[in-house]
Structure formats: structure tokens, C-alpha cells
Design a protein around this motif. Structure first.
Motif, PDB file in Angstrom:
ATOM      1  N   ARG A   1       0.840  -1.214   0.000  1.00 45.03           N
ATOM      2  CA  ARG A   1       0.000   0.000   0.000  1.00 45.03           C
ATOM      3  C   ARG A   1       0.871   1.260   0.000  1.00 45.03           C
ATOM      4  N   ASP A   2       1.523   1.559   1.107  1.00 42.45           N
ATOM      5  CA  ASP A   2       2.335   2.781   1.195  1.00 42.45           C
ATOM      6  C   ASP A   2       3.477   2.718   0.177  1.00 42.45           C
TER       7      ASP A   2
ATOM      8  N   HIS B   1       8.813   6.992   8.263  1.00 43.72           N
ATOM      9  CA  HIS B   1       9.459   7.139   6.952  1.00 43.72           C
ATOM     10  C   HIS B   1      10.917   7.514   7.249  1.00 43.72           C
TER      11      HIS B   1
ATOM     12  N   ASN C   1       9.399   4.362   3.323  1.00 47.25           N
ATOM     13  CA  ASN C   1       9.174   3.914   4.697  1.00 47.25           C
ATOM     14  C   ASN C   1      10.443   3.249   5.214  1.00 47.25           C
TER      15      ASN C   1
ATOM     16  N   HIS D   1       4.978   4.411  12.837  1.00 44.02           N
ATOM     17  CA  HIS D   1       5.062   4.331  11.366  1.00 44.02           C
ATOM     18  C   HIS D   1       6.084   5.374  10.900  1.00 44.02           C
TER      19      HIS D   1
HETATM   20 MG    MG Z   1       3.120   6.383   5.343  1.00 43.08          MG
END
Ligand code: MG
Ligand code: HMG
Length: 311
Positions: free
Chosen positions: A30-31, A224, A264, A222
């Protein structure tokens, strides 16, 4: 080279105050793919997800039911879900509004994630609505999804700083998270969308959540890796009691609506650190390296640090 390193695993030295096990929440499909200029065919996305599951990742976020005009890279969300078959509990999908929830449910989703921003500017850029409207919309989606028996995760973006608004107060983020939990989210993932966070901020943010009634057991982090701080931030998160971390195979990722966001934290890099600390994940590092390498090759992207070192 020692035998341990020759096997492609770090030597293990535990550290006091660390958990015995953590959940690695994979967001690569997804990301990782939402900001790529090249659109990956649905069949390759399905293969990527399956390889990550086979590597032992318990949760692999599969796609987003967002506007295909906003994110054409994931316009094939329903096709991806159908290619994944029946085991959809372990494949959360992003939904921005009730229309997204309807589409996701129709495609068989059993687990969804809503996403809001701690800041107003990013809410407008990412969702086309101001922060409060985005929070009201998320509330509506969470309540509707829970009524259908779905599991719901909440994401809060720009938790560590915003490229338009600057520093973001930990208390502001915690208020947003508390609202998501109150609405019915089982977990809240705190996003460092542009990767500017540093280690001291992490403990401070987790403390602010505890004061707002959101314990570390309800949080995921989460990161990055724009400024190379992601692993240091995970380490700080572990010491603060968080036991769920988001990462992306191959270190792919970004947000099309936050230009300064890069990839990420790579799942391979995270697994290397956790293995070195003796923390169980149940995930097979070489299998993740292989899956990440295949997708990086397909996209013409460089490998993550650990994948490159092991290649
Ligand atoms: Mg993200
Ligand atoms: P909008 O254009 O303002 O929507 O987009 P609207 O409500 O005005 O509707 C316009 C048209 O879109 C209508 O169609 C709707 O039906 C349709 P028309 O009548 O013109 O034919 N529409 C939809 N179609 C499909 N699926 C939907 C949907 N909703 C409306 N769900 C909207 C508003 C929220 C939809 C849009 O802004 C959007 O999709 N935003 C999502 C952006 C996104 O995916 N960003 C990346 C994910 S978040 C992230 O990466 C951060 C995270 O990783 C954590 C971190 O790192 O911080 C999670």
C-alpha cells in the motif's frame, strides 16, 4: 566473517527493557506502491503480498479504496483483493470515507484503516477537507465499519512535524488518537509522514498518549526514513513500550501529497535490528529480502540497506 554473519543474520545481544516479541505490520503493497510513478500490474501486487505472507508477516496492508483520481496507482484495489482470495482478515485496506468503506466491503475486506492528520494543511492536501471535517468523516467510517464487525486501525499523519506548519505538539497528536480510540479503533498508528522525527520525540509522544488515556499497547509507530532516523526512532519506541512497528519491504513508500516524504523504514532493516536484539517477530528475513528485491527490480528502485548488504 563470523558464521552468524555468513548465514545472513546478526549476532544476538539482548538489551534490558526490551519486549520479547513485536509485531511487524507490513505496508509495502500500500504505502510502498502508492507514490510510484510506475503503476504495478495487479498480478504483481498480489504476488508481492503473498510472498510477504509466506515470509511470516502476520499483517500485510494490501491496498487503498481511495479516489482513483487521487491515487491512480491503487485504482485496481478490488482486483487485488479478489486475487488474494479468502484470507482477508490479515490484509487491512485504507478507506478515506464511507464510499471507500462500501467499495472495500464489497471487495471482501474484513479489516480497514482510516487516516487523519494531526495538522490542518495536510488534511486538506491529503483528503480534500479540513482537519475537523476529516476527523468527523473518520468517526463515521469507524462506527459504520465496527457495526459491520470489521477491525479498524486509525492512522494519524504528521505526528512529528509538518512541512507546511512546522512542529506539531505531542498533546495535539494524542488528542486525535484518543478520539480515534473512542470511536472504536483497535490500534492507532502514529505516522512520521515526512521522516523528520528524532528519538527524544518518540518517548515524549508515547507519554503524551498515556496522559490522554491511550496506552502504548494501543499504539503502532510508522516511520518514513527521509532523514535516516527510523531505526533510532524504533529503538526509542521499544524502550517506551510500543510493540507494533510499520515497515515496507524494500524500503519503498511515500505519500503523493507530501512531496518531502521518502520511503518507509525498510522491513529488512527493521528485522535485522530486532533479530540482533533477540526480539521475536516470526518473520523470515531472507524471504522478505527476496520479495523486496523482486519489487525493487520491477520498479527500478535501489535495494534497502540490509537487502543490498545481503545480496
Ligand atoms: Mg506512510
Ligand atoms: P474529493 O475529490 O474531494 O471527493 O476526494 P468528493 O467526495 O468530492 O468526490 C469526488 C468524486 O470522487 C466523486 O465521483 C466521488 O464519488 C468519488 P464523481 O461523482 O465525480 O464521479 N469518490 C470516490 N471514488 C472512489 N473511492 C472513494 C471515493 N470517494 C469519493 N473512496 C477523497 C476526497 C477523500 C476521496 C480523496 O481526497 C482521496 O481519495 N484521498 C486519499 C489520498 C491518499 O490515498 N493518500 C495517501 C494515503 S495516507 C498516507 O499515505 C499516510 C499514512 O501512510 C501514514 C503516514 O505516513 O503518515 C497512512
Amino acid at each position: 566473517m563470523s558464521d552468524v554473519l555468513a548465514l545472513g543474520l546478526p549476532s544476538v545481544t539482548g538489551e534490558p527493557g526490551m519486549p520479547g516479541r513485536v509485531d511487524v505490520y507490513e505496508v509495502g503493497p500500500r504505502d510502498g506502491l502508492q507514490a510510484e510513478s510506475r503503476v504495478v500490474p495487479a498480478a504483481d501486487k498480489v504476488r508481492f503480498v503473498r510472498e510477504l505472507v509466506a515470509a511470516g508477516l502476520g499483517t500485510v496492508e494490501a491496498t487503498s479504496f481511495v479516489s482513483p483520481r487521487w491515487v491512480p496507482q491503487l485504482a485496481d484495489a478490488a482486483e487485488v483483493m479478489s486475487g488474494l482470495g479468502d484470507d482477508l482478515e490479515r490484509h487491512p485496506v485504507l478507506v478515506p470515507n464511507l464510499k471507500g468503506l462500501d467499495r472495500a466491503v464489497e471487495a471482501g475486506a474484513r479489516s480497514v484503516a482510516v487516516f487523519v492528520s494531526a495538522t490542518d494543511t495536510f488534511a486538506r492536501r491529503n483528503l480534500g477537507m479540513d482537519r475537523d471535517q476529516a476527523l468527523r468523516t473518520a468517526d463515521e467510517v469507524v462506527v459504520a465499519a465496527r457495526a459491520l464487525g470489521l477491525r479498524v486501525r486509525g492512522y494519524v499523519s504528521m505526528c512529528f512535524g509538518d512541512p507546511w506548519e512546522g512542529p506539531v505538539a505531542a498533546e495535539t497528536v494524542a488528542e486525535v488518537s484518543a478520539r480515534l480510540v473512542q470511536a472504536g479503533c483497535a490500534q492507532v498508528s502514529l505516522g512520521d509522514t515526512i521522516g523528520v522525527g528524532t528519538a527524544g520525540q518518540v518517548g515524549r509522544l508515547v507519554d503524551a498518549h498515556a496522559s490522554a488515556g491511550v496506552g502504548a499497547d494501543l499504539l503502532a509507530l510508522h516511520f518514513h526514513d527521509t532523514y535516516g532516523q527510523a531505526l533510532a526512532n524504533v529503538h526509542a519506541g521499544l524502550l517506551a513500550g510500543v510493540t507494533c512497528f510499520d515497515s515496507s519491504a524494500g524500503g519503498l513508500g511515500g505519500c503523493p501529497f507530501a512531496g518531502s516524504a521518502t520511503g518507509n523504514l525498510a522491513t529488512e532493516d527493521l528485522l535485522w535490528m530486532l533479530a540482533g536484539l533477540g526480539i521475536e517477530t516470526g518473520v523470515d528475513l531472507p524471504a522478505v529480502v527476496a520479495a523486496g528485491r523482486r519489487m525493487c527490480d520491477l520498479l527500478g528502485r535501489p535495494l534497502s540497506r540490509v537487502a543490498a548488504a545481503l545480496t
